[in-house]
Motif scaffolding. Structure first.
Motif, PDB file in Angstrom:
ATOM      1  N   TYR A  68       0.852  -1.199   0.000  1.00  0.00           N
ATOM      2  CA  TYR A  68       0.000   0.000   0.000  1.00  0.00           C
ATOM      3  C   TYR A  68       0.882   1.240   0.000  1.00  0.00           C
ATOM      4  O   TYR A  68       2.067   1.185   0.273  1.00  0.00           O
ATOM      5  N   TRP A  85       3.797   7.571  -2.357  1.00  0.00           N
ATOM      6  CA  TRP A  85       3.037   7.559  -3.607  1.00  0.00           C
ATOM      7  C   TRP A  85       3.947   7.550  -4.833  1.00  0.00           C
ATOM      8  O   TRP A  85       3.713   6.816  -5.804  1.00  0.00           O
ATOM      9  N   SER A 110      -2.847  -2.665  -2.879  1.00  0.00           N
ATOM     10  CA  SER A 110      -3.728  -1.521  -3.079  1.00  0.00           C
ATOM     11  C   SER A 110      -3.561  -1.039  -4.515  1.00  0.00           C
ATOM     12  O   SER A 110      -2.447  -1.055  -5.057  1.00  0.00           O
ATOM     13  N   GLU A 154      -5.402   1.962  -7.393  1.00  0.00           N
ATOM     14  CA  GLU A 154      -6.431   2.963  -7.630  1.00  0.00           C
ATOM     15  C   GLU A 154      -7.115   2.670  -8.957  1.00  0.00           C
ATOM     16  O   GLU A 154      -6.639   1.876  -9.770  1.00  0.00           O
ATOM     17  N   ARG A 165      -7.311   4.217 -11.632  1.00  0.00           N
ATOM     18  CA  ARG A 165      -6.546   4.508 -12.847  1.00  0.00           C
ATOM     19  C   ARG A 165      -5.618   3.363 -13.240  1.00  0.00           C
ATOM     20  O   ARG A 165      -5.207   3.273 -14.392  1.00  0.00           O
ATOM     21  N   TRP A 190      -9.366  15.291  -2.328  1.00  0.00           N
ATOM     22  CA  TRP A 190     -10.352  14.237  -2.188  1.00  0.00           C
ATOM     23  C   TRP A 190     -10.966  14.331  -0.804  1.00  0.00           C
ATOM     24  O   TRP A 190     -10.281  14.679   0.161  1.00  0.00           O
ATOM     25  N   GLN A 242     -16.138   8.246  -6.474  1.00  0.00           N
ATOM     26  CA  GLN A 242     -15.061   7.348  -6.890  1.00  0.00           C
ATOM     27  C   GLN A 242     -14.516   6.585  -5.687  1.00  0.00           C
ATOM     28  O   GLN A 242     -14.405   7.145  -4.595  1.00  0.00           O
ATOM     29  N   ALA A 268     -11.951   5.441  -3.169  1.00  0.00           N
ATOM     30  CA  ALA A 268     -10.680   6.043  -2.770  1.00  0.00           C
ATOM     31  C   ALA A 268      -9.528   5.206  -3.312  1.00  0.00           C
ATOM     32  O   ALA A 268      -8.509   5.732  -3.755  1.00  0.00           O
ATOM     33  N   MET A 269      -9.714   3.885  -3.266  1.00  0.00           N
ATOM     34  CA  MET A 269      -8.773   2.936  -3.841  1.00  0.00           C
ATOM     35  C   MET A 269      -9.429   1.565  -3.762  1.00  0.00           C
ATOM     36  O   MET A 269     -10.556   1.431  -3.300  1.00  0.00           O
ATOM     37  N   ARG A 326      -9.312   5.531   3.913  1.00  0.00           N
ATOM     38  CA  ARG A 326      -9.386   5.008   2.546  1.00  0.00           C
ATOM     39  C   ARG A 326     -10.782   5.213   1.972  1.00  0.00           C
ATOM     40  O   ARG A 326     -11.261   4.444   1.149  1.00  0.00           O
TER      41      ARG A 326
END
Length: 429
Positions: A48, A81, A102, A104, A106, A275, A309, A311-312, A347
């Motif tokens: 993560y 990140w 984890s 996302e 995308r 977010w 959306q 969060a993940m 999250r």
């Protein structure tokens, strides 16, 4: 991500694997430890990304899982990140992917398309999850990922900073971008704090494009027109010109940090876009009260463009030798009230309705605000859509071309064409 091309990312991953393989061949051989833990326990890895605060929460939730599942050890594989996907790509290429990871939205099509993710249908109980949100973890009809929680890209305001500038919270149901920019200018002019900080998150552009009747992704191509890009950049330029935001250099410096080091997080700014699940981090780092607001609209827009959306997601490696244990960890993270009581909205707010009901009264004030805001705007939000392969590159491509405009190194016309060329090439692969 620092890498500007997913092709480059996977090539670097493959090269790293080749180097590591050569080094290993010169070593003394296998240690023989395998996937076993101490005392016959099964050890699984959980990858993560995030802040120091997220790492502490995750360590706590792992400890609770191990307490309830004494035959399983979980090794947390934490990254910041910027390095997360580069590290993950290397591990996937080396057939050493974490058991649970984890991801996302995308990156979902990218990793599912490479056969890296396991189909979790029937392996993780999902009956109590929001089924619309759950469907966002599907690619080609297979459930490759389970959403951790939901959020929305929103405007965040520091109420104390507004009061200091003798300004009231805007009526966010009908405020416009022109009004937002004017308010930012007035706050900066009052001294003490900067009115706003802007950023180049693709979610911002997606919202703005929707207000102009365009999609960010239109199938397997970019649906944003050059005129929309130029109009969007004009907002950033006007903020700089009117001193409603810092200049391009300072904004670029701030943009490279997280919420804790942002203008809002350091009490140096009054408004910013984040977010909704980041409200807690902003509040804790600043020690100030923060409020979530709807994004401003274009004059005459028929939609606000905001969208719900995940969060993940939690996903599992298709090549894991401990798929049952990995599925049990994901089940715990999304379906157990004790896990939710630890993670809260870090999250995103839980998508499991029973879990959310169980922890709702335990949520701290900041998370109660997030929950109330999501409930308030939910009916206005657009449905979730899984973006195509190449979406992981969009933030880098957009940021790079945006900064070319802000620093005066490229005209908006030239930058718009360059962005569209690079973005469409990323999708095409």
């Amino acid at each position: 991500m620092n890498l500007s091309s997913r092709k480059t990312m996977w090539k670097v991953a493959a090269l790293s694997v080749a180097v590591l393989t050569a080094v290993t061949a010169c070593g003394s051989g296998d240690s023989g430890e395998g996937g076993g833990g101490e005392g016959g326990k099964t050890t699984i890895t959980f990858a993560y990304w995030g802040s120091d605060a997220r790492q502490k929460l995750t360590e706590q939730v792992i400890a609770k899982f191990e307490e309830k599942n004494p035959t399983i050890d979980v090794e947390g594989d934490f990254s910041n990140w910027d390095s997360y996907y580069e590290k993950l790509a290397t591990k996937v290429a080396a057939n050493d992917a974490p058991d649970v990871l984890s991801i996302e939205i995308r990156g979902l099509s990218e990793y599912a398309g490479r056969g890296a993710l396991a189909d979790l249908a029937g392996k993780v109980p999902t009956a109590d999850l929001d089924q619309q949100v759950l469907a966002s973890g599907q690619v080609d009809g297979k459930q490759y990922a389970i959403p951790t929680g939901v959020n929305a890209f929103s405007m965040v305001a520091n109420t104390a900073a507004l009061e200091k500038a003798k300004k009231e919270l805007p009526k966010d149901t009908d405020w416009t971008w022109d009004q937002w920019m004017a308010l930012a200018q007035e706050i900066s002019g009052a001294g003490g704090v900067t009115g706003a900080e802007y950023n180049f998150n693709p979610a911002f552009l997606q919202i703005y494009a929707a207000q102009r009747g365009e999609k960010f992704y239109d199938g397997n191509k970019i649906g944003v027109s050059p005129d929309t890009l130029k109009s969007w950049w004009a907002i950033h330029q006007k903020l700089i010109e009117t001193k409603g935001s810092p200049d391009a250099a300072k904004s670029a410096e701030i943009g490279a940090t997280g919420p804790e080091q942002s203008l809002l997080g350091t009490n140096a700014g009054a408004m910013g876009m984040w977010w909704s699940n980041q409200l807690n981090a902003l509040t804790e780092s600043s020690g100030s009260e923060m409020t979530l607001l709807r994004m401003p609209k274009l004059e005459g827009a028929t939609t606000g463009g905001m969208f719900l959306q995940p969060a993940m997601f939690y996903a599992a490696s298709a090549k894991s030798e401990h798929s049952a244990e990995g599925a049990k960890l994901i089940d715990f993270l999304v379906n157990d009230p004790e896990a939710a009581a630890i993670l809260l909205s870090d999250r995103g707010l839980p998508t499991n309705t029973k879990v959310l009901d169980a922890v709702k009264t335990k949520l701290p004030e900041t998370d109660q605000k997030t929950l109330a805001f999501i409930d308030e705007v939910r009916s206005e939000l657009s449905p979730i859509q899984v973006p195509p392969k190449g979406a992981l590159e969009m933030e880098d491509i957009l940021k790079r071309n945006s900064e070319e405009v802000m620093f005066g190194r490229a005209t908006p016309d030239a930058a718009a064409q360059k962005f569209l060329t690079e973005a469409n090439a990323a999708i095409a692969g």
